[in-house]
Write a protein that holds these residues in place. Structure first.
Motif, short mmCIF file in Angstrom:
data_model
loop_
_atom_site.label_atom_id
_atom_site.label_comp_id
_atom_site.label_asym_id
_atom_site.label_seq_id
_atom_site.Cartn_x
_atom_site.Cartn_y
_atom_site.Cartn_z
N ILE A 192 46.63 52.38 41.07
CA ILE A 192 45.87 51.99 42.43
C ILE A 192 45.13 50.81 41.99
O ILE A 192 45.19 49.76 42.97
N ASN A 193 44.67 50.60 40.90
CA ASN A 193 43.96 49.45 40.46
C ASN A 193 44.70 48.37 40.54
O ASN A 193 44.54 47.24 40.98
N ALA A 194 45.84 48.54 39.86
CA ALA A 194 46.83 47.06 39.80
C ALA A 194 47.20 46.82 41.36
O ALA A 194 47.37 45.60 41.58
N ILE A 195 47.39 47.70 42.03
CA ILE A 195 47.90 47.31 43.25
C ILE A 195 46.95 46.49 44.22
O ILE A 195 46.85 45.83 44.97
N SER A 241 46.97 43.18 45.94
CA SER A 241 46.69 43.19 47.52
C SER A 241 45.65 42.31 47.59
O SER A 241 45.54 41.45 48.65
N VAL A 242 44.35 42.25 46.95
CA VAL A 242 43.36 41.36 47.23
C VAL A 242 43.95 39.93 47.01
O VAL A 242 43.71 39.05 47.62
N ALA A 243 44.81 39.37 46.02
CA ALA A 243 45.20 38.28 45.72
C ALA A 243 46.21 37.92 46.83
O ALA A 243 46.09 36.74 47.27
N LEU A 301 36.78 38.34 43.86
CA LEU A 301 37.08 39.53 45.07
C LEU A 301 37.86 40.31 44.09
O LEU A 301 37.80 41.66 44.36
N MET A 302 38.79 40.07 43.34
CA MET A 302 39.77 41.22 42.53
C MET A 302 38.64 41.90 41.67
O MET A 302 38.70 43.02 41.25
N THR A 303 37.68 41.10 41.29
CA THR A 303 36.65 41.96 40.40
C THR A 303 35.94 43.00 41.19
O THR A 303 35.53 44.24 40.88
N LEU A 304 35.47 42.36 42.51
CA LEU A 304 34.82 43.48 43.24
C LEU A 304 35.71 44.58 43.65
O LEU A 304 35.19 45.72 43.93
N SER A 305 37.16 44.53 43.98
CA SER A 305 38.04 45.58 43.83
C SER A 305 37.89 46.53 42.86
O SER A 305 37.97 47.80 43.04
N ALA A 332 47.85 34.26 39.65
CA ALA A 332 48.94 33.10 39.88
C ALA A 332 49.20 33.00 41.29
O ALA A 332 49.40 31.92 41.43
N MET A 333 49.36 34.20 41.82
CA MET A 333 49.52 34.26 43.31
C MET A 333 48.35 33.22 44.18
O MET A 333 48.79 32.38 44.80
N VAL A 334 47.24 33.49 43.90
CA VAL A 334 46.12 32.70 44.35
C VAL A 334 46.11 31.38 43.94
O VAL A 334 46.15 30.33 44.70
N VAL A 335 46.51 31.01 42.89
CA VAL A 335 46.58 29.59 42.38
C VAL A 335 47.78 28.80 43.10
O VAL A 335 47.75 27.68 43.28
N ALA A 336 48.83 29.56 43.29
CA ALA A 336 50.20 28.99 43.57
C ALA A 336 49.82 28.57 45.09
O ALA A 336 50.06 27.40 45.49
#
Length: 139
Positions: free
Chosen positions: A122-125, A129-131, A91-95, A60-64
């Motif tokens: 950690i994964n959630a953050i 972060s990537v977004a 990028l989020m998938t790669l993270s 949502a942050m990236v789309v916004a």
């Protein structure tokens, strides 16, 4: 007639955002063992909930930001939003995969665990972060 044009643009951006968030859901579902709808809605798994919530917020942050930064015609803005949204998802998938490779154990197993685990945080953050980085790059 301008208000109708603007309303249709909002509808188009909203539909695209929903498609991208659905894609984010499907990617997390593919990366974790088990089905997310079972883990979250039936088993009330806090780790799966946390990771999916962070992923949805990240998309949502990236789309916004993509919508905010898009200029020109609505068609150009929708194209930019789609491209930036897909880049954010990649990028989020790669993270997710990188964290899984760099940390002990399988992150998918952590997400499946019934007690809240630090690795899920950690994964959630990392998703958020990537977004944020992708969103900043868009502007």
């Amino acid at each position: 007639m301008f208000i109708i044009y603007e309303a249709l643009a909002v509808l188009a951006y909203g539909a695209l955002g929903l498609v991208l968030m659905l894609a984010g859901y499907l990617l997390v579902d593919l990366l974790t063992p088990g089905r997310l709808h079972v883990l979250i809605w039936e088993q009330r798994n806090p780790n799966a909930t946390l990771v999916l919530a962070a992923n949805t917020l990240g998309v949502a942050m990236v789309v916004a930001m993509a919508i905010y930064a898009s200029g020109g015609t609505v068609a150009d803005g929708l194209l930019r939003t789609a491209v930036y949204g897909v880049v954010g998802l990649v990028l989020m998938t790669l993270s997710f995969v990188a964290i899984d490779l760099l940390t002990p154990g399988r992150l998918g197993d952590v997400v499946n665990h019934t007690e809240l685990r630090p690795a899920a945080w950690i994964n959630a953050i990392a998703h958020v972060s990537v977004a944020l980085v992708v969103a900043a790059a868009i502007s």
